[in-house]
Scaffold this motif. Structure first.
Motif, mmCIF file in Angstrom:
data_model
loop_
_atom_site.group_PDB
_atom_site.id
_atom_site.type_symbol
_atom_site.label_atom_id
_atom_site.label_comp_id
_atom_site.label_asym_id
_atom_site.label_seq_id
_atom_site.Cartn_x
_atom_site.Cartn_y
_atom_site.Cartn_z
ATOM 1 N N GLY A 156 5.176 -24.344 -18.153
ATOM 2 C CA GLY A 156 5.101 -24.603 -16.819
ATOM 3 C C GLY A 156 6.612 -23.927 -15.975
ATOM 4 O O GLY A 156 6.673 -22.797 -15.954
ATOM 5 N N SER A 157 7.710 -24.676 -15.887
ATOM 6 C CA SER A 157 8.725 -23.938 -15.270
ATOM 7 C C SER A 157 9.977 -23.974 -16.084
ATOM 8 O O SER A 157 11.123 -23.659 -15.546
ATOM 9 N N LYS A 158 10.099 -24.343 -17.389
ATOM 10 C CA LYS A 158 11.309 -24.325 -18.144
ATOM 11 C C LYS A 158 10.782 -24.158 -19.787
ATOM 12 O O LYS A 158 9.805 -24.359 -19.921
ATOM 13 N N SER A 174 -5.004 -25.655 -18.078
ATOM 14 C CA SER A 174 -4.414 -24.813 -16.871
ATOM 15 C C SER A 174 -3.261 -24.834 -16.675
ATOM 16 O O SER A 174 -2.641 -24.219 -15.758
ATOM 17 N N GLN A 175 -2.144 -25.314 -17.354
ATOM 18 C CA GLN A 175 -0.876 -25.215 -17.627
ATOM 19 C C GLN A 175 -0.322 -24.052 -17.996
ATOM 20 O O GLN A 175 -0.808 -23.546 -19.176
#
Length: 232
Positions: free
Chosen positions: A138-140, A198-199
Motif C-alpha cells: 500500500g503506502s508503507k 488489487s493491493q
C-alpha cells in the motif's frame, strides 16, 4: 486388537449417519467435502507461495525490486515468477504471507580443480552479511530487516562428495567443492500479513553500496503462505 477395514468402516459411518469417528481419524463424507475442488460459490484455501527471481549483477547494485514483472513479460516464465499481474494479485485472490525466504545462486562451478578460490562461499557471504529486505504494501513498509542472511531458504542442495588429489608438478592444484547457502530457521511473519486483491505490494533488497561478486548470479524472493481463491 482387531482393526476394521477402512473401506468397510467408511461405509459403516455413512450408513449409520455418524459425522465422524475421531478415534479412527477418518473424516465423514460431510467433512470430506471441504477438500473437494468443485464447490461452486465457495472459497478454497491452499498452501502455496509467491516467488520472483532475477539476475544479481556481477558489479552489484543498490536495489533489486521483486514481484513487479509478471510471467510473460521481460522474458519471464514460471521458472522466474508466478505473478500474473505487476505488483498485485488479481481479484478475487488473497494471500496470507507466513514466511519470507531469499534464494541466492552464485554462478561459479560447484566442483573445480586447479588453483581455485571458493568464490561461491565468498559471494554468498558478501551478499548475505549486508543489505536489508523491505516488504512494502500500500503506502508503507511492513518489514525492514537486516542483514539479508536473516532470510535463509527452506531448501538447498544436499548430497555427498568424495575428493582425491595426487601430488604433481602443479603443487598448487587442489580439488574444491564450493557450495554454500544461508543457514538457520526460516524467517516467519508473526503475525502473518494478508495481501488482498488489487493491493499494490513489493519486496526490495537494498544495499548502502553495491556489493560486487565474482560472476553474475541469480537471486529470488519466496513468500510462503496460504492462497485464497474461488473454488470451481
Amino acid at each position: 486388537m482387531k482393526h476394521l477395514n477402512p473401506i468397510k468402516l467408511a461405509s459403516y459411518v455413512a450408513a449409520a449417519g455418524i459425522n465422524t469417528l475421531d478415534q479412527y481419524g477418518i473424516p465423514s463424507l460431510e467433512e470430506l467435502n471441504q477438500y473437494n475442488v468443485n464447490r461452486a460459490g465457495q472459497v478454497e484455501a491452499i498452501k502455496a507461495s509467491l516467488y520472483d527471481f532475477q539476475t544479481y549483477a556481477q558489479a552489484g547494485q543498490t536495489q533489486l525490486q521483486f514481484f513487479q514483472t509478471p510471467k510473460g513479460q521481460g522474458g519471464k516464465t514460471f521458472a522466474d515468477t508466478n505473478m500474473t499481474l505487476a505488483g498485485s494479485l488479481p481479484a478475487p485472490m488473497s494471500f496470507l504471507v507466513e514466511c519470507i525466504e531469499i534464494y541466492f545462486f552464485p554462478a561459479n562451478a560447484i566442483s573445480a580443480t586447479g588453483a581455485v578460490v571458493a568464490e561461491n562461499w565468498n559471494d554468498m557471504y558478501d551478499v548475505g552479511k549486508s543489505g536489508w529486505l523491505e516488504l512494502f504494501i500500500g503506502s508503507k513498509p511492513y518489514l525492514d530487516e537486516a542483514p539479508l542472511m536473516k532470510f535463509p531458504p527452506r531448501t538447498g542442495l544436499t548430497g555427498q562428495s568424495s575428493l582425491s588429489d595426487t601430488t604433481s608438478a602443479a603443487a598448487s592444484r587442489v580439488t574444491v567443492v564450493d557450495y554454500a547457502s544461508f543457514g538457520g530457521p526460516v524467517y516467519e511473519m508473526i503475525p502473518p500479513i494478508l495481501l488482498v486483491p488489487s493491493q499494490n505490494f513489493n519486496v526490495t533488497l537494498n544495499w548502502p553500496a553495491a556489493v560486487a561478486i565474482s560472476l553474475a548470479g541469480r537471486i529470488g524472493i519466496n513468500m510462503g503462505g496460504i492462497l485464497y481463491r474461488n473454488s470451481q
